[in-house]
Design a protein around this motif. Sequence first.
Motif, PDB file in Angstrom:
ATOM      1  N   MET A 256     -11.673  66.865   8.852  1.00  0.00           N
ATOM      2  CA  MET A 256     -11.070  65.552   8.713  1.00  0.00           C
ATOM      3  C   MET A 256     -11.339  64.689   9.957  1.00  0.00           C
ATOM      4  O   MET A 256     -11.531  63.496   9.843  1.00  0.00           O
ATOM      5  N   LYS A 257     -11.361  65.334  11.126  1.00  0.00           N
ATOM      6  CA  LYS A 257     -11.616  64.606  12.372  1.00  0.00           C
ATOM      7  C   LYS A 257     -12.993  63.949  12.339  1.00  0.00           C
ATOM      8  O   LYS A 257     -13.148  62.800  12.741  1.00  0.00           O
ATOM      9  N   ASN A 258     -14.007  64.675  11.850  1.00  0.00           N
ATOM     10  CA  ASN A 258     -15.359  64.112  11.783  1.00  0.00           C
ATOM     11  C   ASN A 258     -15.440  62.943  10.818  1.00  0.00           C
ATOM     12  O   ASN A 258     -16.146  61.969  11.073  1.00  0.00           O
ATOM     13  N   LEU A 259     -14.717  63.019   9.711  1.00  0.00           N
ATOM     14  CA  LEU A 259     -14.694  61.928   8.744  1.00  0.00           C
ATOM     15  C   LEU A 259     -14.058  60.682   9.355  1.00  0.00           C
ATOM     16  O   LEU A 259     -14.560  59.564   9.195  1.00  0.00           O
ATOM     17  N   PHE A 260     -12.961  60.867  10.084  1.00  0.00           N
ATOM     18  CA  PHE A 260     -12.307  59.744  10.756  1.00  0.00           C
ATOM     19  C   PHE A 260     -13.236  59.133  11.806  1.00  0.00           C
ATOM     20  O   PHE A 260     -13.356  57.912  11.902  1.00  0.00           O
ATOM     21  N   THR A 261     -13.907  59.986  12.568  1.00  0.00           N
ATOM     22  CA  THR A 261     -14.833  59.497  13.598  1.00  0.00           C
ATOM     23  C   THR A 261     -15.972  58.707  12.958  1.00  0.00           C
ATOM     24  O   THR A 261     -16.345  57.634  13.443  1.00  0.00           O
ATOM     25  N   ALA A 262     -16.529  59.217  11.861  1.00  0.00           N
ATOM     26  CA  ALA A 262     -17.618  58.520  11.172  1.00  0.00           C
ATOM     27  C   ALA A 262     -17.142  57.170  10.636  1.00  0.00           C
ATOM     28  O   ALA A 262     -17.835  56.154  10.787  1.00  0.00           O
ATOM     29  N   ALA A 263     -15.967  57.140  10.024  1.00  0.00           N
ATOM     30  CA  ALA A 263     -15.431  55.883   9.488  1.00  0.00           C
ATOM     31  C   ALA A 263     -15.182  54.883  10.613  1.00  0.00           C
ATOM     32  O   ALA A 263     -15.464  53.689  10.475  1.00  0.00           O
ATOM     33  N   PHE A 264     -14.667  55.354  11.729  1.00  0.00           N
ATOM     34  CA  PHE A 264     -14.411  54.481  12.871  1.00  0.00           C
ATOM     35  C   PHE A 264     -15.721  53.913  13.428  1.00  0.00           C
ATOM     36  O   PHE A 264     -15.810  52.729  13.753  1.00  0.00           O
ATOM     37  N   CYS A 265     -16.758  54.739  13.500  1.00  0.00           N
ATOM     38  CA  CYS A 265     -18.053  54.268  13.991  1.00  0.00           C
ATOM     39  C   CYS A 265     -18.669  53.239  13.045  1.00  0.00           C
ATOM     40  O   CYS A 265     -19.260  52.252  13.486  1.00  0.00           O
ATOM     41  N   ILE A 266     -18.525  53.443  11.746  1.00  0.00           N
ATOM     42  CA  ILE A 266     -19.023  52.464  10.775  1.00  0.00           C
ATOM     43  C   ILE A 266     -18.270  51.149  10.933  1.00  0.00           C
ATOM     44  O   ILE A 266     -18.870  50.070  10.892  1.00  0.00           O
ATOM     45  N   PHE A 267     -16.961  51.234  11.125  1.00  0.00           N
ATOM     46  CA  PHE A 267     -16.159  50.031  11.348  1.00  0.00           C
ATOM     47  C   PHE A 267     -16.649  49.290  12.589  1.00  0.00           C
ATOM     48  O   PHE A 267     -16.844  48.070  12.557  1.00  0.00           O
ATOM     49  N   LEU A 268     -16.863  50.012  13.684  1.00  0.00           N
ATOM     50  CA  LEU A 268     -17.346  49.369  14.905  1.00  0.00           C
ATOM     51  C   LEU A 268     -18.724  48.746  14.701  1.00  0.00           C
ATOM     52  O   LEU A 268     -18.978  47.631  15.165  1.00  0.00           O
ATOM     53  N   PHE A 269     -19.603  49.446  14.001  1.00  0.00           N
ATOM     54  CA  PHE A 269     -20.942  48.904  13.759  1.00  0.00           C
ATOM     55  C   PHE A 269     -20.882  47.646  12.906  1.00  0.00           C
ATOM     56  O   PHE A 269     -21.677  46.725  13.085  1.00  0.00           O
ATOM     57  N   SER A 270     -19.913  47.582  11.994  1.00  0.00           N
ATOM     58  CA  SER A 270     -19.788  46.390  11.150  1.00  0.00           C
ATOM     59  C   SER A 270     -19.423  45.154  11.967  1.00  0.00           C
ATOM     60  O   SER A 270     -19.644  44.033  11.525  1.00  0.00           O
ATOM     61  N   LEU A 271     -18.873  45.357  13.135  1.00  0.00           N
ATOM     62  CA  LEU A 271     -18.511  44.230  14.007  1.00  0.00           C
ATOM     63  C   LEU A 271     -19.664  43.780  14.900  1.00  0.00           C
ATOM     64  O   LEU A 271     -19.553  42.770  15.590  1.00  0.00           O
ATOM     65  N   THR A 272     -20.760  44.518  14.885  1.00  0.00           N
ATOM     66  CA  THR A 272     -21.892  44.227  15.766  1.00  0.00           C
ATOM     67  C   THR A 272     -22.410  42.806  15.595  1.00  0.00           C
ATOM     68  O   THR A 272     -22.537  42.063  16.562  1.00  0.00           O
ATOM     69  N   VAL A 273     -22.728  42.435  14.378  1.00  0.00           N
ATOM     70  CA  VAL A 273     -23.354  41.132  14.151  1.00  0.00           C
ATOM     71  C   VAL A 273     -22.405  39.974  14.451  1.00  0.00           C
ATOM     72  O   VAL A 273     -22.763  39.064  15.205  1.00  0.00           O
TER      73      VAL A 273
END
Length: 140
Positions: A1-18
């Motif tokens: 579950m920790k890895n899934l949360f980390t992956a979701a958090f990283c996707i969220f951060l990447f979505s803010l890039t642009v």
Amino acid sequence: MKNLFTAAFCIFLFSLTVPFTRIVALETAPENVLFIRIFGAGLICLLFSLKDGWVPPREAWVGIVSVSLGSVIGFSALTAYAMKQVPSGHATVALAGMPLITSIYSVIRDRMNPGQKFWGYAVLGTFLSFGFFFNLNVTS
């Protein structure tokens, strides 16, 4: 579950890039955006390294440096220069296809096929992203 949360958090951060790159690039020089991102990425890597006490093996450093030059420096610089010139919606359309292109490249490079289910979801996700961004650009 920790890895899934980390992956979701990283996707969220990447979505803010642009959007955040666009905001900062309009206020300062693109070179400053590059240095801010390099500092941020370096700080995050340092914190994780100190926390875990992990140092990459010597043979991994060439790959790490190559990826850093392309992803941290190349992507950051080119995105910052682009966001100075065009709306962020243009970049989101291009970025929507990046995961699929990366998957295709890795399959060719490693000569491994993850299977039809993977490709189905990868293509579906890419088309949904394109559809969302095209819809967003048409209505706004």
